[in-house]
Design a protein around this motif. Sequence first.
Motif: not given
Length: 379
Positions: A248-253, A285-293, A317-324
């Motif tokens: 699980q990673s929020g780095a590229t969301v 605007g949720g727990p991860m914030g406002r991540l705009t590109d 870009s939101i699909g990168s939050a979890r890798a498996r």
Amino acid sequence: MILVGDAVRHAAYERALCRGHGYESRLDVFYQGQQIDSLSLADDLAGGRVEVTARNRERRTLRLTAAQRRWPVAAASALSPYGVWGQAWVTITAGTVRFPDIPVWAGKLLTTGRVRWSGQVTVTGVDPMWQINREPFEVLRPAPRGMEVVSAILMLLQEVLPDATLDDRTGSTATIPAATAWDAGAGSRGKTIDELAASIGAELYAEPWAVAPGGQFVLRPVPTLLDTPAWVLPDGLESVVEADTQLQSGATVVNRWIVTSERTDRPLIREVVTDSDPASPTRYGGPMGRLTDFYSSPLISDNGQARAAGQAKLARSIGSARARTVRVIANPALEAGDVIAIGVDGEAPEYHLADSFDVPLSPDPASMSISTRSVGGTE
């Protein structure tokens, strides 16, 4: 997913993967549009794989090992890298049942090498997009004003592969704006096709069905987790999962995209596409914030087209939050971008997009690792 026969036959094929089954492969080779040979795993091939990725223009790469007697001695030899094209197939058998052949690669042989006395020849091959990318625009080229984007993509493909076909799954009627030009330079044709597809929220890739002077291409909306699963991995006694690694990673969301198109001959086009699902852990605007590109393209001609482009960007870009990464019994019918449902040890299935995997060309081992992505995280 490549359909193995009709729906009933395909369901039987998926059941066969869960049980003991046979695994065969062959490579058909072509020169100047004519088949010149066919190499089988039993007689000529020592093994290999097809590397599949959803991230590149060139989606499928062949890596093959063959008997040394197959070392090419002429330009038209079966494994020559000088204009020979090929098509690789895998066939699954179950007892007396032989399922339809599955194409896993079609394209151009690129390199052939050997180490003397090793007994083997190594071969790499690329899919038809390699040829498209390597035949660029040699001068600045005015784009055809008013031509539909889909028609323009097919035109650019057929300038390289005259018999190429395009399966358009977008239904887009967007057209090319006036005063648009395509830059010259290395890779310019492939880059232009990418930009045309992105402007309508789509992706283009070559299917492994045809060789030069043909080529079978698909233009489709960028896959999302809302698509119907192409493969539900069985759990329990018939599980095909051999290993399972999760991250699980929020780095590229990115949870908001601002899409614009700015030209001197018309007003500014601006659309904002946001992950606004209240149940989404990546929501804006949720727990991860406002991540705009931001994304901008002069090929976008109206707000609807801008919205489609933004939705395609957001899906990735939101699909990168979890890798498996799951290692499973090889399924040669899988396509990059397919949605697969993964449930292990009785856990509720998760939907993931297949990003990359290798299809083996021999039954030793007849398994493959699938790198996937999804939306995840906990609050």
